[in-house]
Design a protein around this motif. Structure first.
Motif, PDB file in Angstrom:
ATOM      1  N   ARG A   2       0.863  -1.188   0.000  1.00 51.09           N
ATOM      2  CA  ARG A   2       0.000   0.000   0.000  1.00 51.09           C
ATOM      3  C   ARG A   2       0.888   1.224   0.000  1.00 51.09           C
ATOM      4  N   THR A   3       0.745   2.060  -1.017  1.00 46.81           N
ATOM      5  CA  THR A   3       1.593   3.245  -1.104  1.00 46.81           C
ATOM      6  C   THR A   3       0.812   4.533  -0.916  1.00 46.81           C
ATOM      7  N   ASN A   4      -0.507   4.452  -0.801  1.00 52.57           N
ATOM      8  CA  ASN A   4      -1.290   5.680  -0.767  1.00 52.57           C
ATOM      9  C   ASN A   4      -1.127   6.473   0.524  1.00 52.57           C
ATOM     10  N   ASP A   5      -0.430   5.916   1.520  1.00 51.84           N
ATOM     11  CA  ASP A   5      -0.159   6.665   2.736  1.00 51.84           C
ATOM     12  C   ASP A   5       1.339   6.718   3.009  1.00 51.84           C
ATOM     13  N   LEU A   6       2.147   6.524   1.985  1.00 51.10           N
ATOM     14  CA  LEU A   6       3.593   6.492   2.143  1.00 51.10           C
ATOM     15  C   LEU A   6       4.261   7.722   1.527  1.00 51.10           C
ATOM     16  N   ILE A   7       5.439   8.023   2.062  1.00 51.48           N
ATOM     17  CA  ILE A   7       6.206   9.182   1.614  1.00 51.48           C
ATOM     18  C   ILE A   7       7.540   8.717   1.037  1.00 51.48           C
ATOM     19  N   ALA A   8       7.965   9.356  -0.038  1.00 49.48           N
ATOM     20  CA  ALA A   8       9.263   9.079  -0.644  1.00 49.48           C
ATOM     21  C   ALA A   8      10.112  10.338  -0.610  1.00 49.48           C
ATOM     22  N   ILE A   9      11.427  10.173  -0.748  1.00 54.99           N
ATOM     23  CA  ILE A   9      12.334  11.305  -0.856  1.00 54.99           C
ATOM     24  C   ILE A   9      13.240  11.087  -2.066  1.00 54.99           C
ATOM     25  N   THR A  10      13.469  12.135  -2.839  1.00 54.31           N
ATOM     26  CA  THR A  10      14.389  12.049  -3.971  1.00 54.31           C
ATOM     27  C   THR A  10      15.545  13.000  -3.728  1.00 54.31           C
ATOM     28  N   ALA A  11      16.749  12.559  -4.051  1.00 56.46           N
ATOM     29  CA  ALA A  11      17.953  13.371  -3.873  1.00 56.46           C
ATOM     30  C   ALA A  11      18.702  13.428  -5.194  1.00 56.46           C
TER      31      ALA A  11
END
Length: 221
Positions: A2-11
């Protein structure tokens, strides 16, 4: 997953590419939010400030990033975050250095949107993704570091096919990023037994490290 409540970071110091990743993560993979950063240090600050970041994507050529080995710090301090390199470099040394640092994937920037989405989805589902080219060695000139010089004469496919069922189980768990202790627990075996299976894996695959074994397993299992 389930990704609809997840956060990602891009660098990545390429603002355009960060924007492209943001679109893929939110539109294709359903992430609720993506934190964009332009340097390694900025990414570390954001990771420290947000304990719920599920996925971190790092370029190799940006301010503060020495090499793929720099990501060992990220893996050690933020174990709950899946970490992957997204880079224009396809150098096998970079790929193996990243895997040795514990990253969950090494994704080339030149993949299509469909392929990139698939690679990131695999990483979020618990697999280690490596580019197919990592196992395509045609001559010594392709392997200047000598990392793959001990490979057996038979093909990689044949080497993987020759593994025993138990060795394949061990390799599968290795690809998923499990430690020897975690593999032993999953298979209900002693750590000493796992070390024996690991030694057999190295010999059969013609490799000398967990990173190299994981690279082959991620490509051919």
């Amino acid at each position: 997953m389930r990704t609809n409540d997840l956060i990602a970071i891009t660098a990545d110091d390429d603002e355009f590419f960060r924007s492209a990743l943001n679109t893929i993560l939110t539109k294709q993979l359903g992430f609720s939010d993506v934190i964009e950063t332009g340097s390694y240090d900025e990414a570390l600050e954001q990771l420290a400030a947000h304990t719920d970041i599920a996925l971190g994507l790092f370029d190799l050529k940006m301010p503060g990033m020495d090499s793929a080995g720099s990501l060992r710090t990220v893996r050690e301090h933020f174990p709950g975050t899946r970490v992957a390199v997204v880079s224009s470099s396809k150098d096998r040394k970079d790929v193996l250095t990243g895997l040795d640092a514990g990253v969950h994937g090494y994704v080339p920037k030149d993949l299509s949107i469909v392929e990139l989405s698939r690679a990131l989805r695999m990483i979020m589902e618990g697999w280690v993704y490596v580019p197919p080219s990592i196992t395509d060695i045609s001559s010594d000139e392709d392997d200047p570091s000598g990392i793959w010089s001990e490979r057996p004469a038979r093909s990689v496919n044949e080497a993987v096919a020759s593994l025993t069922p138990r060795q394949r189980q061990v390799l599968m768990l290795l690809v998923k990023g499990n430690s020897n202790k975690e593999i032993a627990r999953a298979l209900k075996l002693g750590e000493g037994t796992i070390k024996v299976h690991m030694a057999a894996l190295y010999k059969n695959l013609g490799v000398n490290s967990r990173a190299e074994a994981a690279a082959i397993g991620a490509r051919f299992l």
